[in-house]
Design a protein around this motif. Structure first.
Motif, PDB file in Angstrom:
ATOM      1  N   GLY A   1       0.878  -1.253  -0.083  1.00 58.27           N
ATOM      2  CA  GLY A   1       0.066   0.070   0.185  1.00 58.27           C
ATOM      3  C   GLY A   1       0.820   1.323   0.138  1.00 58.27           C
ATOM      4  O   GLY A   1       0.566   2.371   0.752  1.00 58.27           O
ATOM      5  N   LEU A   2       1.869   1.319  -0.764  1.00 57.49           N
ATOM      6  CA  LEU A   2       2.823   2.557  -0.762  1.00 57.49           C
ATOM      7  C   LEU A   2       2.614   3.450  -1.981  1.00 57.49           C
ATOM      8  O   LEU A   2       2.278   2.901  -3.104  1.00 57.49           O
ATOM      9  CB  LEU A   2       4.373   2.026  -0.854  1.00 57.49           C
ATOM     10  N   PHE A   3       2.935   4.699  -1.976  1.00 56.38           N
ATOM     11  CA  PHE A   3       2.780   5.707  -3.051  1.00 56.38           C
ATOM     12  C   PHE A   3       4.023   5.465  -3.665  1.00 56.38           C
ATOM     13  O   PHE A   3       5.114   5.439  -3.285  1.00 56.38           O
ATOM     14  CB  PHE A   3       2.737   6.975  -2.452  1.00 56.38           C
ATOM     15  N   LEU A   4       4.011   5.385  -5.075  1.00 59.23           N
ATOM     16  CA  LEU A   4       5.123   5.087  -5.963  1.00 59.23           C
ATOM     17  C   LEU A   4       5.279   6.308  -6.803  1.00 59.23           C
ATOM     18  O   LEU A   4       4.617   6.674  -7.564  1.00 59.23           O
ATOM     19  CB  LEU A   4       5.030   3.780  -6.688  1.00 59.23           C
ATOM     20  N   LEU A   5       6.396   7.023  -6.577  1.00 60.91           N
ATOM     21  CA  LEU A   5       6.740   8.309  -7.234  1.00 60.91           C
ATOM     22  C   LEU A   5       7.967   8.154  -8.192  1.00 60.91           C
ATOM     23  O   LEU A   5       8.869   7.492  -7.551  1.00 60.91           O
ATOM     24  CB  LEU A   5       6.965   9.516  -6.154  1.00 60.91           C
ATOM     25  N   GLU A   6       7.897   8.615  -9.539  1.00 61.19           N
ATOM     26  CA  GLU A   6       9.215   8.519 -10.198  1.00 61.19           C
ATOM     27  C   GLU A   6       9.918   9.887  -9.921  1.00 61.19           C
ATOM     28  O   GLU A   6       9.073  10.801 -10.039  1.00 61.19           O
ATOM     29  CB  GLU A   6       8.773   8.473 -11.476  1.00 61.19           C
ATOM     30  N   ASP A   7      11.086   9.844  -9.703  1.00 65.55           N
ATOM     31  CA  ASP A   7      12.020  10.695 -10.012  1.00 65.55           C
ATOM     32  C   ASP A   7      12.358  10.804 -11.304  1.00 65.55           C
ATOM     33  O   ASP A   7      13.463  10.197 -11.687  1.00 65.55           O
ATOM     34  CB  ASP A   7      13.134  10.877  -9.081  1.00 65.55           C
ATOM     35  N   ALA A   8      11.875  11.387 -12.325  1.00 64.08           N
ATOM     36  CA  ALA A   8      12.235  11.414 -13.689  1.00 64.08           C
ATOM     37  C   ALA A   8      13.037  12.654 -14.239  1.00 64.08           C
ATOM     38  O   ALA A   8      13.070  13.011 -15.291  1.00 64.08           O
ATOM     39  CB  ALA A   8      10.965  11.314 -14.349  1.00 64.08           C
ATOM     40  N   ALA A   9      13.672  13.433 -13.157  1.00 69.47           N
ATOM     41  CA  ALA A   9      14.258  14.478 -13.424  1.00 69.47           C
ATOM     42  C   ALA A   9      15.763  14.192 -14.378  1.00 69.47           C
ATOM     43  O   ALA A   9      16.137  15.212 -15.309  1.00 69.47           O
ATOM     44  CB  ALA A   9      14.904  15.047 -12.149  1.00 69.47           C
ATOM     45  N   GLN A  10      15.796  12.944 -14.768  1.00 81.00           N
ATOM     46  CA  GLN A  10      16.958  12.723 -15.806  1.00 81.00           C
ATOM     47  C   GLN A  10      16.386  11.790 -16.943  1.00 81.00           C
ATOM     48  O   GLN A  10      17.175  11.314 -17.602  1.00 81.00           O
ATOM     49  CB  GLN A  10      18.269  11.831 -15.142  1.00 81.00           C
TER      50      GLN A  10
ATOM     51  N   PHE B   1      13.428  20.510 -15.062  1.00 80.44           N
ATOM     52  CA  PHE B   1      14.044  21.297 -16.295  1.00 80.44           C
ATOM     53  C   PHE B   1      14.969  22.174 -16.066  1.00 80.44           C
ATOM     54  O   PHE B   1      15.116  23.257 -16.841  1.00 80.44           O
ATOM     55  CB  PHE B   1      12.620  22.090 -17.213  1.00 80.44           C
ATOM     56  N   TYR B   2      15.706  21.892 -15.180  1.00 76.70           N
ATOM     57  CA  TYR B   2      17.097  22.613 -14.880  1.00 76.70           C
ATOM     58  C   TYR B   2      17.964  22.582 -16.248  1.00 76.70           C
ATOM     59  O   TYR B   2      17.626  21.465 -17.296  1.00 76.70           O
ATOM     60  CB  TYR B   2      17.941  21.772 -14.048  1.00 76.70           C
ATOM     61  N   PRO B   3      18.502  23.675 -16.659  1.00 74.32           N
ATOM     62  CA  PRO B   3      18.887  23.979 -18.104  1.00 74.32           C
ATOM     63  C   PRO B   3      19.836  22.656 -18.510  1.00 74.32           C
ATOM     64  O   PRO B   3      19.655  22.566 -19.902  1.00 74.32           O
ATOM     65  CB  PRO B   3      19.844  25.073 -18.101  1.00 74.32           C
ATOM     66  N   THR B   4      20.571  22.022 -17.777  1.00 74.31           N
ATOM     67  CA  THR B   4      21.254  21.000 -18.586  1.00 74.31           C
ATOM     68  C   THR B   4      20.534  19.641 -18.804  1.00 74.31           C
ATOM     69  O   THR B   4      20.989  18.574 -19.153  1.00 74.31           O
ATOM     70  CB  THR B   4      22.383  20.597 -17.795  1.00 74.31           C
ATOM     71  N   LYS B   5      19.198  19.585 -18.116  1.00 70.90           N
ATOM     72  CA  LYS B   5      18.524  18.262 -18.236  1.00 70.90           C
ATOM     73  C   LYS B   5      18.305  18.067 -19.782  1.00 70.90           C
ATOM     74  O   LYS B   5      18.313  18.889 -20.479  1.00 70.90           O
ATOM     75  CB  LYS B   5      17.189  18.279 -17.256  1.00 70.90           C
TER      76      LYS B   5
END
Ligand SMILES: *Cc1c(COP(=O)(O)O)cnc(C)c1O
Length: 511
Positions: free
Chosen positions: A291-300, A322-326
């Motif tokens: 029963g966990l919340f599944l969050l993607e860190d899709a920053a890259q 959307f940091y400039p180098t991403k």
């Protein structure tokens, strides 16, 4: 619009009727740059000559408004000659070419649209200086890790026109650019919607808050990631719990996640580190079971695929930076929460806007974390190029993998069968000690590298109170010692990637 290094003729839109002709040059569609200056040559004697110089950055559109002229250009080991004799055509002149204008007809008027205002430093007026500058440019000695200014040469006009649109609109917070970007980016990810926020860190923390995660909760993240993943957990008052990683991909080790679950666990953040997707099916089944919340860190991972589906629509929500180098970068800080759950996204929007849906009516303690329209407009322009740019990243990655995998003592990153990565970072692994030697060696040859990341979250002084021990996350600690990120950006040329490869091969021969 591509950065064509070759001069070429374009046909101009001409409207001709009994009243005469009207010619048009469009900045975005025709020139590929915006115009800072217009000048024109006239009354040049027929035996006269103009030009005899080169520009380092200035780009031009030349048009014979009246009469005709011969334009001779030289650069990259080529020569070109054009006879301009009609206002129905224009000559596009890229930067870095030596030019001479001769054989002016009587009454000739030659108009020039230029990409820069006057700058003496942009001129090369001596032919020998030009040859020296050119040979330095043709075989670049230096390969920067990344050089964002290069994007201007490729999509400068689109960026300028996007920015201008915002300046002229009068909408400087919210409004149609933000709404359009939100729906375009959600559609790109295959998600139901997205909410633009101020940066990637707040995309993570707002998504956690919207899911009701806070004090007393534990959130599992991986031990080697950008620190923002951990800071987001701390920011909402929850406790980051670390799982170790796989050495060959940088992805979280799912067994390590499973053994970190306790009755207090409320969420897992799946980091698609380096642009390689995490094993989402395995993490999803763990999340469902507990029963966990599944969050993607899709920053890259803008555009990265997991089993044919884009990152951003694989968990309960996803956070992008959307940091400039991403892979998709703004002109400053920006981020978004993306997902399939409309209620959760609405809650993020509420919290990002002072906890207010209706002006001066505040339902929860919110914050101010919004995507600025100027960034939204730029991101819309860049989103159209994202797939092409990710493909160039993949080509560069393949080249590195092909030419470096034979070296004894260096391992390119592994790719799981479920993954189509987008290589925000291309980390190669070397034996302990060798990494720093190679880094120093490449630096001597002007090749920029990076380390992602030299200090695991478990060893960061800011988390000293968590009581993580040295050696507790052995793989993440080893990755911090052994990984080296090579230059890999869509603006790098194949010649630059080859130069990096040659130098690495030389290091293994010599050292
Ligand atoms: C860049 C990044 C973030 C944070 O994004 P910002 O926009 O810089 O706040 C979070 N997680 C990962 C993995 C990142 O690479």
């Amino acid at each position: 619009m591509t950065n064509r290094a070759e001069p070429h003729i374009i046909n101009l839109t001409n409207i001709n009727d009994e009243r005469g002709g009207l010619g048009v040059v469009e900045a975005v569609a025709d020139a590929g740059f915006t115009f800072e200056r217009f000048y024109f040559l006239h009354d040049v004697p027929s035996d006269g000559a103009r030009g005899a110089h080169a520009h380092k950055r200035l780009r031009q559109v030349m048009i014979a408004l009246a009469g005709s002229v011969t334009v001779s250009l030289q650069g990259h080991g080529h020569r070109w000659t054009f006879r301009l004799d009609s206002p129905r055509h224009a000559l596009l002149v890229p930067p870095g070419l030596w030019r001479e204008l001769t054989e002016f007809s009587k009454g000739a008027v030659i108009g020039v649209l230029a990409s820069e205002s006057f700058d003496e430093a942009d001129y090369i007026r001596d032919y020998d200086d030009f040859l020296a500058w050119e040979s330095e440019n043709r075989s670049p000695k230096k390969v920067p890790y990344v050089d964002l200014a290069r994007y201007d040469g490729v999509i400068g006009a689109e960026i300028s026109s996007a920015v201008n649109r915002v300046v002229k609109s009068g909408w400087y917070i919210g409004g149609p650019e933000v709404a359009d970007f939100e729906s375009e980016f959600a559609a790109y990810c295959g998600a139901a919607g997205s909410v633009g926020v101020a940066n990637g860190l707040q995309a993570l923390s707002l998504a956690l808050r919207a899911a009701g995660i806070g004090s007393g909760d534990e959130v599992i993240i991986q031990a080697n990631t950008f620190v923002a993943t951990a800071l987001a957990v701390a920011e909402v008052g929850a406790t980051p719990i670390l799982a170790d990683i796989e050495l060959t991909t940088g992805c979280v080790d799912v067994t390590s996640v499973a053994s970190a679950i306790t009755p207090r666990t409320a969420a897992i953040i799946a980091v698609h580190l380096y642009g390689h997707p995490a094993d989402m099916d395995a993490l999803r089944s763990l999340s469902e079971k507990h029963g966990l919340f599944l969050l993607e860190d899709a920053a890259q991972a803008h555009g990265a695929m997991y089993k044919g589906r884009r990152c951003g629509a694989l968990g309960d929500a996803a956070a992008f930076s959307f940091y400039p180098t991403k892979n998709l970068g703004a002109l400053g800080d920006a981020g978004a929460v993306v997902g399939l759950d409309a209620d959760l996204l609405e809650n993020v929007r509420l919290r990002a806007n002072y906890g207010s849906r209706k002006k001066y009516h505040n339902e929860v303690i919110g914050t101010n974390s919004r995507l600025d329209p100027i960034h939204a407009a730029v991101l819309r322009a860049k989103l159209r190029h994202l797939d092409a740019w990710n493909d160039i990243r993949r080509q560069h990655a393949r080249r590195y993998a092909d030419f470096l995998s034979g070296l004894h003592g260096l391992a390119p990153p592994h790719v799981h069968e479920w993954a189509d990565p987008v290589w925000h970072v291309f980390p190669v692994r070397l034996a302990e000690g060798r990494r720093d030697d190679l880094r120093k060696y490449l630096e001597e040859f002007g090749i920029g590298t990076n380390v992602h990341y030299p200090v695991p979250v478990s060893r960061q002084p800011c988390f000293a109170d968590a009581g993580w021990r040295q050696g507790q996350f052995p793989v993440a600690e080893r990755a911090a010692e052994e990984l080296l990120s090579l230059p890999l950006d869509p603006m790098h040329t194949t010649a630059e990637i080859d130069r990096v490869i040659e130098r690495i091969q030389a290091f293994f021969r010599e050292c």
